[in-house]
Every structure is written in C-alpha cells, then in structure tokens.
Design an enzyme around this catalytic site. Structure first.
Site, PDB file in Angstrom:
ATOM      1  N   GLU A   1      -5.984   2.180  -0.813  1.00  0.00           N
ATOM      2  CA  GLU A   1      -4.658   2.366  -1.408  1.00  0.00           C
ATOM      3  C   GLU A   1      -3.835   1.087  -1.314  1.00  0.00           C
ATOM      4  O   GLU A   1      -2.605   1.115  -1.395  1.00  0.00           O
ATOM      5  CB  GLU A   1      -3.915   3.523  -0.733  1.00  0.00           C
ATOM      6  CG  GLU A   1      -3.490   3.278   0.686  1.00  0.00           C
ATOM      7  CD  GLU A   1      -4.569   3.577   1.742  1.00  0.00           C
ATOM      8  OE1 GLU A   1      -4.215   3.673   2.913  1.00  0.00           O
ATOM      9  OE2 GLU A   1      -5.751   3.728   1.371  1.00  0.00           O
TER      10      GLU A   1
ATOM     11  N   ASP B   1       0.841  -1.188   0.000  1.00  0.00           N
ATOM     12  CA  ASP B   1       0.000   0.000   0.000  1.00  0.00           C
ATOM     13  C   ASP B   1       0.880   1.244   0.000  1.00  0.00           C
ATOM     14  O   ASP B   1       2.097   1.167   0.160  1.00  0.00           O
ATOM     15  CB  ASP B   1      -0.993   0.001   1.164  1.00  0.00           C
ATOM     16  CG  ASP B   1      -0.349   0.218   2.515  1.00  0.00           C
ATOM     17  OD1 ASP B   1       0.888   0.432   2.545  1.00  0.00           O
ATOM     18  OD2 ASP B   1      -1.052   0.188   3.525  1.00  0.00           O
TER      19      ASP B   1
END
Length: 505
Positions: A421, A378
C-alpha cells in the site's frame, strides 16, 4: 470433322502430359469432349444406314452435353472463383447432361428427346432431320445457359481486372464468343447446307488456346499463380513508376486505403495517399529498405511493416512497396511492455521500472540544476481494510486512492507502486514548498473519499513523507530521506504530511 477430332485429342494428350504446368482446370475435359463430338459427327454424316446414324448421334451427345459443363469450370477457375467449386457444384453441373444422355440413348422407348429421326442426302452426306422432343429443347437451353454464364464471368472479370492483366483478360473475353458465332450460324441456317459447324468454331477456340499455351503462357501455372498471388496475398502491394505515378495496386491495398484501382491508376501518389503522410514520406525519400508506419483504418490504428524495392531494367524504372499488417504483433508487444513496466492493479509504474525512470530524470534535473522532490506515502491501517472487508475491498481502495492522487498531479510527475500500500511520486523541477503542498492536497483528497463496498462505506487516510534537493544525490538517498519523513508522519499520529528540506537556495 475427323481432322478436328484428331487435333483436339492430340491437344488433350498434351494437356494431360503437361498438367502440372497448365493452370486451366476443365480444359482437358473440354478438349476430350470436342474430340468425341467432332469424331462421331463425322461418322454420323457418313454413316451407311439410319440405325448407325442414330447410334453415332447418341455417342456424339456425350461430347455435345459435356462441353458446356467443362466451359463453366474453365470460366470459374480462370476468373478466380474456385471457392464455389465443390463436390455439390460438380453434381449439379453434370446432372442435366447425364440425364439427357440417358434419354438420348433410350429415345427409341419413349421419344422424349426427339420425336422422329430421318435424314436427307446432300452432296453424298447424310444430314439428320430431327423432330425435337421436349428434352431436346431442355438440352438447347442448358447449352446456351452454360455458355452465357461463362461469357458473363469473362466480361465481369475484364471490367474488374487490374490494369496489369487487362490485355490478357480482353483476349480471353473476345475469344469466349467464338462458339456463339458457329452456333448461331448453324441455328439460323446461314449455311447453304445444314451442317453443324459448331465443332469448327470450338476447334478454332481450342487452336487459339493451344497457341496461347505454346507461345504466351497465358494459361501457364506461373502466369496465373502470379496473378492469383498478386490479388489474394494478405500484404498490400503498390507499384509506382519513376515519377511516383500509380501503376497498379492489389486488392489488399484497395481495402486498406479505401481506393479502387481503376480510379487511381495513372495518378500521382501524393494525390492518392495525401491522407497518409508517413507513407508519402517513405515514397518521396526514394530509398529502399524496411520501415514501420501507422495507418488509421476505419478509426482504428493499424501498424504496418513496409518494404520498398527498386525496379529497374533497360526500359523502365520504378518501385514496389509491400505493406505487411503487423498490428497483432505490435499489440502483443505493447501488452508485454505494459506488463513489464506497470502495476496491473493500479495502473502506475511498478517498482523496478520506476527505479529506471527515476535514475534518468534525476540526471536530467541535476544537469540543469533544477530541484527534485520525492513523495513517499502509504495508506493508514490498510491491513484493517483487508481483514475487515476482504482483499477485493482492499484492491478497490488502492485503485480509488491512486485515482485521487492522479487527479491532483499533472503529466510532469511520475508515480510508482513501491510496496503493498506504499507509493512513491517523483516531481521534476519542483521545490520543497510545492511538493509539500501537492502531498497535502493528495492527503486531503484521499481523506474525503467515501468508498462504497458491499453496502458499507469505507473511509481511509494516508501519511506522507516529502524530501527535496538541488544537489546531485543517488535515488536511494532521496528515498531514504522521504522514508524518514514518512516514518515521522506515522509516528506523530498518521493522516499528515512531514518533510525533510535539503534545498540549496
């Protein structure tokens, strides 16, 4: 002449009573006009006085000047040019006849149609002797122009007509010149007595059309509808004989394959469709049924659903192929499929579809005893990007990060968006060391990015967790171990790669 008027009015009655079965607009008006023409001409040449002759001539011209207009209507409709037939078309077509008829009826007041009217008696018949005026010649030009245009339409239709209807078009073409024969015999004084024989030639034409109506259905609704449907249907139609020789194609097929029917009829399908292997394979299979093919039309792929039907009777055999353009539906299906499987923003697989792919690929790898690696990563402090620059900037950062990721990977690898994300990468047949190196390359590529947004440069880093294994494990276990490695990377300072290696060597 009187007999011709009786025959033509009977034909008109028949056409009116069977108007739902006869597809030749204008023919009814043509027959009625001929009846008026021949009937009043018979009265004219047998009239007892000059006044009656003038009266009968004036009424006679109702038919004389209407016949060319109805002739145009017949030709336009038979040659499938109905699009030009609108209210304005009728107004323009009948304006000159109506104007000339008025001049004829009122000629005694202005003598613009004919300057003088007398007669000669020949064999007890009263033959008119006219001194034409200016508008008489206008009428002559109008009549000839209408018949000429009609003939041109029939000629053009014959040469453009498909082989299937060539014989019928030839018959119509030849008979369309019959009125000219009578007209020029009259104009050139070939007859010993100057009797107008044009009604006779028109009657011969009507008798032929009557025969066609009664016997060959040449103007029948079914016959002409079949022709119209074949040429104007939006599906492509291809007719082949038992040896796959082209018998006929319709206009839609000509457009799709960029061919002309008059040039390819009689050729083998392998020669005509040599650039379309999918279609040829279906033709050569000699099987009936439904199939799907792709065809490149002017550098754009179109999708068609095809159907092959077998044609056979006691004398002939062959097949008919119908191709329906299914491009819009296929594009819609692909779009729906894309939305159902992909993350719209980043262009990678969505979470649900990635689970399906991962399950299948894991089974393949474990079956072959190949290693499997999973990378979970991420973007570090991504919330700060959204808070400081806005969500649009955040979307741009995600897109750029995936671009950097794809630049490192090849087609063997599968990427999915697992959270806001957070992304996951499945690596087939990849050992831990290779997976770790790939993760490090992606991390470095993301770190080097300089994303320009609204005059500001945004820098971002990422953290990675890597897990690899040989033994058969559930995808959830792989994901759990990769997540543990990612957690370790985040806890130890971010912008790094950590891994768990469960390889059995």
């Amino acid at each position: 002449m009187f007999f011709i008027s009786i025959i033509s009015i009977q034909l008109a009655i028949y056409i009116f009573l069977n108007r739902k079965k006869i597809f030749l607009p204008g023919f009814l008006g043509f027959a009625i006009s001929l009846s008026i023409y021949s009937f009043f001409y018979s009265l004219e040449i047998t009239a007892s006085s000059l006044e009656l002759m003038k009266l009968y001539t004036s009424v006679e011209y109702l038919g004389v000047l209407s016949i060319p207009a109805f002739w145009i209507i017949m030709a336009v409709r038979y040659t499938n040019r109905e699009k030009i037939i609108k209210r304005k078309f009728y107004i323009k077509l009948f304006f000159i006849p109506v104007f000339l008829m008025i001049l004829n009826f009122t000629n005694e007041y202005h003598h613009l149609f004919y300057k003088d009217y007398s007669y000669n008696i020949v064999y007890f018949l009263h033959i008119a002797d006219l001194t034409p005026g200016f508008f008489y010649y206008v009428g002559v030009i109008y009549v000839n122009l209408c018949f000429f245009i009609g003939n041109i339409l029939y000629v053009y239709n014959f040469f453009r007509e498909s082989t299937l209807y060539k014989k019928r078009s030839f018959i119509i073409l030849i008979t369309s010149f019959i009125p000219w024969v009578g007209y020029w015999m009259y104009m050139l004084n070939i007859m010993s007595v100057r009797i107008d024989i044009v009604p006779i030639s028109l009657a011969i034409l009507c008798l032929f059309y009557a025969y066609a109506l009664f016997n060959s259905n040449i103007f029948g609704t079914i016959a002409l509808a079949r022709k119209t449907v074949f040429n104007d249907i939006t599906d492509a139609i291809i007719l082949l004989d038992s040896e796959n020789i082209l018998i006929e194609v319709n206009k839609k097929a000509e457009q799709i394959f960029n061919i002309e029917s008059n040039l390819i009829i009689g050729k083998n399908s392998n020669e005509v469709f040599k650039e379309y292997n999918q279609l040829l394979s279906k033709i050569d299979d000699n099987k009936t049924g439904i199939f799907n093919i792709e065809i490149d039309i002017r550098e754009e792929i179109h999708y068609f659903q095809g159907t092959i039907y077998s044609l056979k009777n006691s004398k002939n055999a062959g097949k008919i192929i119908i191709l329906a353009d299914n491009t819009e539906q296929m594009k819609l299906n692909k779009k729906l499929e894309y939305y159902a499987t992909m993350d719209i923003l980043t262009g990678v697989y969505n979470k649900n579809y990635f689970h399906e792919i991962a399950a299948d690929k894991l089974q393949e790898c474990f079956k072959l005893n190949n290693p499997v690696s999973l990378i979970l990563f991420d973007l570090d402090k991504f919330k700060d990007v959204n808070d400081n620059y806005g969500h649009l900037a955040g979307d741009i950062v995600l897109e750029k990060a995936i671009e950097a990721c794809k630049a490192v990977l090849d087609e063997r690898y599968y990427i999915g968006r697992y959270g806001g994300e957070e992304f996951v990468i499945l690596l087939n047949d990849t050992i831990f060391e290779t997976a770790f190196e790939i993760a490090e390359n992606i991390r470095a590529a993301i770190e080097k990015m300089k994303i320009l947004y609204d005059g500001t440069t945004i820098n971002i880093t990422s953290s990675f967790g890597v897990f690899s294994c040989y033994e058969k494990k559930d995808f959830k276990i792989l994901l759990k171990n990769a997540d543990m490695a990612l957690y370790k990377a985040k806890k130890t300072g971010r912008n790094r790669v950590c891994g768990n290696n469960d390889l059995v060597c």
